[in-house]
Design an enzyme around this catalytic site. Structure first.
Site, PDB file in Angstrom:
ATOM      1  N   SER A  24     -12.633 -17.518  -5.193  1.00  0.00           N
ATOM      2  CA  SER A  24     -12.571 -16.957  -7.077  1.00  0.00           C
ATOM      3  C   SER A  24     -11.266 -17.118  -7.920  1.00  0.00           C
ATOM      4  O   SER A  24     -11.536 -18.309  -7.858  1.00  0.00           O
ATOM      5  CB  SER A  24     -12.869 -15.484  -6.195  1.00  0.00           C
ATOM      6  OG  SER A  24     -12.480 -14.094  -7.860  1.00  0.00           O
ATOM      7  N   ASN A  25     -11.263 -16.202  -8.705  1.00  0.00           N
ATOM      8  CA  ASN A  25     -10.165 -16.659 -10.117  1.00  0.00           C
ATOM      9  C   ASN A  25      -9.877 -15.568 -10.237  1.00  0.00           C
ATOM     10  O   ASN A  25     -10.156 -14.263  -9.974  1.00  0.00           O
ATOM     11  CB  ASN A  25     -10.876 -17.066 -11.001  1.00  0.00           C
ATOM     12  CG  ASN A  25     -12.096 -16.850 -11.406  1.00  0.00           C
ATOM     13  OD1 ASN A  25     -11.408 -15.203 -12.497  1.00  0.00           O
ATOM     14  ND2 ASN A  25     -12.744 -17.296 -11.259  1.00  0.00           N
TER      15      ASN A  25
END
Ligand code: C5P
Length: 220
Positions: A24-25
Site C-alpha cells: 500500500s502507500n
C-alpha cells in the site's frame, strides 16, 4: 437543470499477499474526503469511493468502501456512466502480488522474491469510457512534478490534473495541508498558495464547476 453527480475517489488501495500482509502507500484519504465534502456543500450529488480509512462518514455523501484497485475499478465502473464529474484523488497502488494466499503464510515460508503484476489503471479505463464527463486526475510526484503531471494529463485525456510534490516537508500524505498546482490542456495553470486541504478542496471543486459550465456551453 439536472443535479450534478460527482464521483470522488480517495485513499490508498491495499493489495494483499495473504490475509495479514499487503502492499500500500501512506495516503490517508484526507484530500479526497475534503473534495467530497466540498462537492456536497456545492449542492452536488456525491459518491465517494474510498480505500480503507479512519476518516468519518460525511453526512449526505454516499460512501462505498473498497480495499483493492480491482474493487475500486469495479465500484467506479458502476458509478461513472451517469456522473458529470470524476475527481480521482485516490492513491491507487500501482502493483499487486500475482499470487494471493488464502491463509496466513508462515514466516519461514514467505517468498522473498514475490511476483508482482500491475493493477488496472482505473483513471485510464474510465477515461476510455468518457462521453461528456469532466475528468480530473491527481499526480503525486517527488521530482519534475510539472512535466510528469502534464504527460499524465495527456495520456489519460484529462480535463485537469492536480499535481503535488509529495517530497515537500509538512504537506502531502497524512498532512492537513497541501501545496498543489492545477494544469489544464488548453488554459493557463493555477497555482494556489500552500493551504489547508479543506480550502484547496473547495478550489478544486470550483475548478470542476467551471469545467462543467464550459462543457455545457460547448466551449470545451
Ligand atoms: O500514473 P499515476 O499513477 O501517477 O497517475 C495518477 C492518477 O491516476 C491519479 O489520479 C490516480 O488516482 C490514478 N490512478 C488510477 N489507477 C492506477 C494508478 C493511478 O486510477 N492504477
Amino acid at each position: 437543470m439536472k443535479k450534478i453527480k460527482c464521483l470522488v475517489t480517495a485513499g490508498a488501495t491495499r493489495e494483499y499477499f495473504d490475509p495479514v500482509r499487503f502492499i500500500s502507500n501512506p495516503s490517508t484519504g484526507k484530500m479526497g474526503w475534503f473534495v467530497a465534502e466540498a462537492a456536497k456543500n456545492a449542492g452536488w450529488d456525491v459518491v465517494l469511493v474510498m480505500g480503507p480509512s479512519q476518516l468519518p462518514a460525511i453526512d449526505g455523501v454516499r460512501t462505498i468502501g473498497v480495499v483493492s484497485a480491482q474493487d475500486m475499478l469495479r465500484a467506479c465502473l458502476k458509478e461513472f456512466d451517469d456522473c458529470h464529474v470524476l475527481i480521482m484523488s485516490a492513491a491507487v497502488s500501482d502493483v499487486r502480488p500475482k499470487f494471493v494466499a488464502a491463509q496466513k503464510v508462515k514466516k519461514g515460508d514467505i517468498d522473498l522474491n514475490p511476483q508482482l503484476e500491475r493493477t488496472p489503471d482505473i483513471l485510464l479505463e474510465l477515461s476510455k469510457r468518457k462521453r461528456n464527463q469532466v475528468v480530473i486526475g491527481f499526480a503525486a510526484e517527488t521530482t519534475d512534478v510539472e512535466n510528469y503531471a502534464k504527460a499524465k494529463m495527456a495520456e489519460k485525456k484529462l480535463d485537469a490534473i492536480v499535481a503535488n510534490d509529495v517530497s515537500a516537508k509538512g504537506v502531502g500524505f497524512a498532512s492537513d495541508f497541501n501545496k498543489i498546482s492545477i494544469y489544464f490542456p488548453n488554459a493557463a495553470a493555477f497555482f494556489p498558495p500552500l493551504d489547508t486541504k479543506k480550502n484547496l478542496a473547495s478550489a478544486i471543486v470550483d475548478c470542476a464547476a467551471g469545467l462543467i459550465e464550459k462543457k455545457r456551453a460547448g466551449k470545451a
